[in-house]
Enzyme design. Structure first.
Site, PDB file in Angstrom:
ATOM      1  CD1 TRP A 145      38.819  37.973  40.333  1.00 34.01           C
ATOM      2  CD2 TRP A 145      37.285  39.705  39.715  1.00 34.01           C
ATOM      3  NE1 TRP A 145      38.602  38.660  39.250  1.00 34.01           N
ATOM      4  CE2 TRP A 145      37.970  39.102  38.794  1.00 34.01           C
ATOM      5  CE3 TRP A 145      36.439  40.736  39.975  1.00 34.01           C
ATOM      6  CZ2 TRP A 145      38.016  40.069  37.661  1.00 34.01           C
ATOM      7  CZ3 TRP A 145      36.402  41.736  38.805  1.00 34.01           C
ATOM      8  CH2 TRP A 145      36.688  41.464  37.366  1.00 34.01           C
ATOM      9  CG  ASP A 146      36.985  33.631  38.179  1.00 38.22           C
ATOM     10  OD1 ASP A 146      38.220  34.554  39.279  1.00 38.22           O
ATOM     11  OD2 ASP A 146      37.885  33.512  37.374  1.00 38.22           O
ATOM     12  CD  GLU A 196      44.814  39.813  36.719  1.00 35.26           C
ATOM     13  OE1 GLU A 196      45.019  38.933  35.793  1.00 35.26           O
ATOM     14  OE2 GLU A 196      45.083  39.640  37.469  1.00 35.26           O
ATOM     15  CE  LYS A 251      44.589  38.569  31.595  1.00 38.74           C
ATOM     16  NZ  LYS A 251      45.209  38.460  33.035  1.00 38.74           N
ATOM     17  CD  GLN A 252      40.035  40.523  33.651  1.00 36.65           C
ATOM     18  OE1 GLN A 252      41.374  40.811  33.117  1.00 36.65           O
ATOM     19  NE2 GLN A 252      39.221  40.003  34.167  1.00 36.65           N
TER      20      GLN A 252
END
Lengths: 754, 754
Positions: free
Chosen positions: A321-322, A463, A576-577
């Site tokens: 998806w980046d 994630e 995570k992000q």
């Protein structure tokens, strides 16, 4: 601009391989030294050809290394692998994507031998890889230079070729390799010439040997042309490989080098970024854009950009998806043709997305989590290994990250908004958008007591928390994709009702408008709580709230994966992000600055940045709301990630090294869309900049619709200069809305708003 | 009937402690030897008093051991812990729940000393524990017998008493203990008399010493009375403990022993089971019923029956769904007063269930997975430890096994159906049933495209598969509970509309009938597939299909937990226990024999029987459909589980030993409801037997409504004999429907149906 590392640093072999990589979208070539082998992770990684050898995952193939060479001086091998150089430097000149190497060895007999090489992945002919190899001696010496195909290839899950045929075509050495799974063919050709100095060149059995007795102070310079051809664009790759080497050597080194500089210059001009007052940031931004451009498919829409670019086979060479979220913006604004390729890649692979949805008993389009060249999902259900038991772990990246379909729609929407190119809609784009909406309908559940649609058992951007309910990022992105579908329906009904009718019939979705409309109204969108914070997912606030240091203190084995099913972060609030923060930066118009700031401040200390997709988004949102100090700090983390190598190399026992295109794209986003304040609107753009203190001026270029513009921002004014096209651009700034006419420079004074 | 083990088997100490345990529902006493200490897992486990010491889980408390004693012969201690006995036998005489022990030691000086003890947990006075200790010598010997409270208590998560006060009341030694968490008090008293033989008894500082110079061939017999009192029913437990010892000693051993036999005889008469042709099965069935009755709350409705009875503290002494599903049937048919206590326990703890639902943001009643005396859930979110990392694992027993609320409703429904006692409805029963329905509504999701209510993210009976969707067992049990709610609504509207109005107002659920009615119509009930098999949950058939042997071959560490989150069975089709098969046996009228057989045969090879709740259900369904060989095989596994000790002792590092009331109750179910074919109907019962070949006759007794009956089954006929009451019973057999009048024996010829 040059990136330089001085001194031979053996322990950084893997890192420098990524840091100094070159590429042209057709292939990537790692920043390894000429004498290196598979043990030092040499790789010439192809885009477009993937293989599953049966030994693990499907991944892109690496072809034989055509640049492998060794130098002997008076019979002694001069290689960093066997001898410490007295001087050593490795560099990348961004100007033309030139990889440079300079080593000085002192031979046993005390002679000083200097090796200087330069290589580049040609943009002029994407099949071409060119190297110049020069030797200078301080005393007369007998030199022997040997080069051959190194067919002993580094693979993560290989070997991928069931045969490698070496031979000669039109007087050129060629090795043709055929993959195991789909019998895809790739060929590499080699040809060398002595460009300067006395010497004798011998070709025998695929090995090229140059012998020379070189006088003191003289230079021996050899040029090697390596061709890389795939059957994706070459009918007979081995013949093409030979022809390209011949053509290359005929035109000569200087020709290719000049073309290379010219073409990179064009790319840089399209970016047009200039940061006055901060050379370090300027370098980081350009290096990031360089890396991203190295992997970009200028030539094809059969692949997009892999998660590690073309720096190797990590993450299966798959497109995530980046692409839409982190990379597309730069291309849409600066290289719209590439952006079109990227989006076309999705649209053309709709069939794979329909198949994947059906596999899980859903309807519509469920795009692959790890998309490869065929639109199938390279992601497996057992994507990680438990380092405590050595067992494969069931992970849910593949089946629960449904936001991917919303991200694709987001990408299409952004692409259309920025380029004004709606033609994609009629070439599968509209179908894609409707099928994504249908997928979401089939995935959704309705909560009767609460009168709302919910999305259950999903994984969001973060994630570490798998299989959660009503993930804010996911729900909001779905909301956007439903609204996009409704816009598209409206557009088609107005612009081409016959096509729309036909389409609904073709995809058998007669009640599309009604279903999507109802769902868009009743979709559950988590709202900020009393503290202004949006809960990342149902129950997130109930998870253990601890510091990242405390979490780290619980680690008992290096490289422990912190995520599902049993990682240390799973039942904590550690992310995570960027997740909610990502949502707030992507859909910025839906949230106030106050809400953005509150969420940023809540989530920032809880974010581990275990993904390279994280820091740039913290920078982006901070820049957008004027928290420029924080934004700058995070920009430099994102922009320097591949310069400093400050990233995780392993998830459990899974090697994940390489370059980071998402962070690279994110760096552009922070610079232009964050500090530079550029946001596409339904009509025109807004430019609401927040420059870091030391940036006295920021300039950048962008395409919008049929026009191209240069923006320059200082604390006093915003200058908008039309460069191309007849477009009349509506521009909104802090001080009002203006019109930029095709031929006039527009200057907007910023007032007190800084 | 006696259970006997000959020879001292040190390695079976833990197992015999469970196998030979005694109890009366007020307390349980493990089958340990008199010289044992905490190291041999001696425990006198209380019902009704639980404690959380802060060292782990909340669990029932063990009180000081009042039976601890040692014997010295000529100064030499005679204990199996220090000296191998030359003869040894441990036995349980089911007749009166008498624990018997016989050991012969040869002393250093060559004398042969025989020790014979007998103990029982009095049914006449539940506070009383009585022991007879006899010694016979083959040569004159000097004996010293010492006994005292052993206050060094075995606890799994203790110690649980913040103080233990020892003293004397009315000339009786008493130790009073107070729990840490709730300051609950329990007291133990002791008193000893010499019943036979010459000797001197000395009481000093809580220690009782008998010294005797015993002549050859003579017997020294000491009786020890131990009282166990709790503040749940004794205002001053320490005073009560003293009084009970006094009373006990006044009445004397013979009195208590005779009463004991008489009361157990009554219980056995209520069971009335006689299996002609199979003594082994008869023993297994009686032993199972004995164990279950030992833990049954005849005296209270503040607790039900813990998952390991009163054989220790395992599983926190908590009451699970086993109560309703596995134990209730025997009590409803044979001891309806206890059945009422069991159901009242749930109804009275409705508040805890409402609170638990609210805790998870649901409405209605979500009954505890591990219910303790206060109706709160003793189950934690981290209920197991990962033996590879030593970390606590997030498990979902507590929050996802929603079928518990349906099981409670099932129990209430069964209880009412069998006993005809609807009074519970007006004492909280109706409220409980409606609140359970409300809970299910609030938990459900509606799938719009499929027009159905679904239950997502649940755990069914098979605990190896957590967090699954549309678990067949769960959905069907919910369906039953919704239909029960509708029946109850109908019943109340007819019988007492004012009460019903009032109730809806009280619980603020005006649209109960409409909501429950709609849901009952549209609830998704997974149907058999083309092969006649009902998929256990969404996606089960897609899980890896392998043999249990193959699964076992993957085990790398002993006692690995096979279930969630990462156990070996999780992503396979291997079940922990009967699940769909349980559903088919509980709701048998909804499925054909063909479907039952097909499912039995599909799931049987895939069931690991990692729970003691499994084999009896495989036996039950097999018996019900006439697969008598299979049924018999599984009956003997279920019925002999506590005789043979063939069960898992550990889940990970969690000790789970003890007796198995669910398997015990299940054994009764297989015998009476399986082979005996007894099924309660809305009106009357059906009796459709399938006897194993070697059972020439099976008899059993049961209550139904206000009547009590004895059934005798041979291959030729079914004889139904009314024993009590004025009830007119409708009986359906293979050959038709009959009426059994209060005073007439009914004989039904079976025809060719065997």
């Amino acid at each position: 601009m040059r990136i330089v590392e001085t001194g031979y640093q053996k322990e950084k072999t893997e890192f420098f391989g990524s840091k100094f990589c070159i590429g042209n979208g057709y292939y990537g070539y790692r920043g390894t030294l000429e004498e290196y082998t598979k043990d030092q992770l040499v790789a010439c990684t192809l885009s477009e050809i993937f293989d599953d050898s049966g030994n693990g995952w499907r991944e892109p193939v690496n072809v034989p290394n055509g640049l492998k060479c060794t130098l002997l001086c008076d019979g002694e091998e001069l290689s960093v692998l066997t001898k410490e150089p007295v001087e050593h430097e490795q560099a990348l000149d961004l100007k033309g994507g030139f990889h440079e190497r300079r080593s000085v060895f002192v031979s046993k007999s005390g002679k000083r031998i200097e090796i200087k090489t330069e290589r580049f992945a040609s943009l002029k002919d994407l099949h071409l890889l060119v190297m110049k190899y020069a030797v200078i001696v301080d005393e007369k010496a007998e030199l022997v230079w040997k080069s051959h195909f190194d067919c002993d290839i580094w693979d993560i899950n290989g070997p991928h070729f069931y045969e490698q045929k070496q031979g000669e075509i039109h007087g050129i050495d060629v090795v043709a390799s055929t993959t195991i799974q789909n019998k895809k063919k790739a060929a590499v050709g080699q040809f060398a010439v002595i460009r300067e100095g006395e010497g004798k060149l011998l070709r025998e059995n695929g090995e090229i040997t140059v012998t020379s007795v070189l006088e003191k102070g003289k230079t021996l310079e050899i040029v090697k042309y390596v061709s890389v051809c795939k059957e994706t664009d070459c009918v007979l790759p081995e013949v093409a490989a030979a022809d390209i080497c011949l053509d290359a050597s005929e035109k000569g080194y200087q020709y290719w080098r000049e073309e290379q500089e010219k073409l990179w210059k064009e790319r840089y001009e399209h970016l047009g970024i200039e940061i006055i007052g901060d050379e370090e940031a300027q370098l980081a931004v350009y290096y990031s854009c360089y890396l991203l451009l190295c992997s970009a498919p200028f030539h094809t829409d059969t692949v997009a950009i892999p998660a590690r670019g073309l720096s190797g086979q990590v993450y299966k060479g798959a497109m995530f998806w980046d692409t839409e979220i982190y990379m597309l913006p730069m291309f849409a604004f600066c290289e719209p043709e590439v952006a079109r390729n990227l989006m076309n890649y999705r649209v053309k692979n709709l069939a794979g997305a329909l198949k994947k949805a059906a596999e899980y008993d859903y309807q519509g389009a469920f795009f692959p989590w790890e998309s490869q060249e065929n639109g199938e999902d390279g992601c497996t259900h057992y994507n990680l290994t438990d380092i405590f038991t050595g067992r494969k772990m069931r992970t849910y990246f593949r089946d629960k990250q449904i936001h991917i379909s919303a991200d694709v729609v987001y990408g299409l929407w952004k692409y259309m908004m920025i380029t004004g190119d709606y033609s994609l809609l009629f070439e599968g784009g509209a179908e894609t958008i409707l099928e994504c909406a249908r997928f979401f309908y089939s995935y959704s559940y309705y909560k009767k007591g609460k009168h709302r649609y919910e999305f259950l058992d999903v994984t969001g951007a973060d994630e570490y928390h798998e299989r959660i309910n009503n993930d804010a990022y996911t729900n909001y992105m779905i909301d956007l994709s439903l609204k996009t579908a409704l816009h598209v329906i409206e557009y088609l009904k107005k612009e081409n009702p016959a096509y729309f009718e036909e389409l609904l019939k073709k995809i058998d979705f007669p009640d599309a408008e009604q279903i999507i409309g109802e769902m868009a109204v009743e979709l559950y969108l988590p709202q900020p709580n009393a503290d202004g914070v949006i809960e990342q997912f149902d129950g997130y606030f109930k998870e253990e709230d601890l510091t990242i240091e405390e979490l780290y203190s619980r680690i008992i084995k290096p490289n422990e994966y912190l995520g599902s099913p049993t990682g240390l972060a799973v039942h904590t609030q550690i992310l995570k992000q960027a997740d909610v923060v990502l949502l707030l930066s992507l859909l910025g118009d839906q949230f106030s600055s106050e809400i953005k700031e509150k969420n940023w401040k809540y989530y920032e200390p809880r974010t581990e940045h275990g993904s390279s997709l994280s820091t740039c988004i913290y920078a982006l949102l901070a820049a957008q709301i004027g928290m420029t100090d924080w934004a700058y700090k995070y920009l430099m983390r994102a922009g320097r990630i591949d310069l400093d190598g400050d990233y995780k190399l392993y998830l459990g026992d899974l090697y994940i090294g390489g370059t980071h295109p998402a962070a690279n794209g994110g760096t552009w986003m922070v610079t232009v869309q964050g500090f530079g304040g550029l946001t596409p609107l339904e009509e025109g753009v807004s430019i609401i900049p927040h420059l870091p203190e030391k940036w006295t001026q920021l300039s950048y270029c962008f395409y919008y619709g049929t026009g191209r513009y240069r923006v320059s921002i200082t604390s006093e004014k915003i200058t908008l200069e039309p460069l191309e096209g007849e477009h009349i651009l509506k521009v909104t700034t802090e001080t009002g809305t203006y019109t930029c006419k095709p031929t006039e420079k527009l200057e907007i004074l910023r007032g007190d708003t800084k």
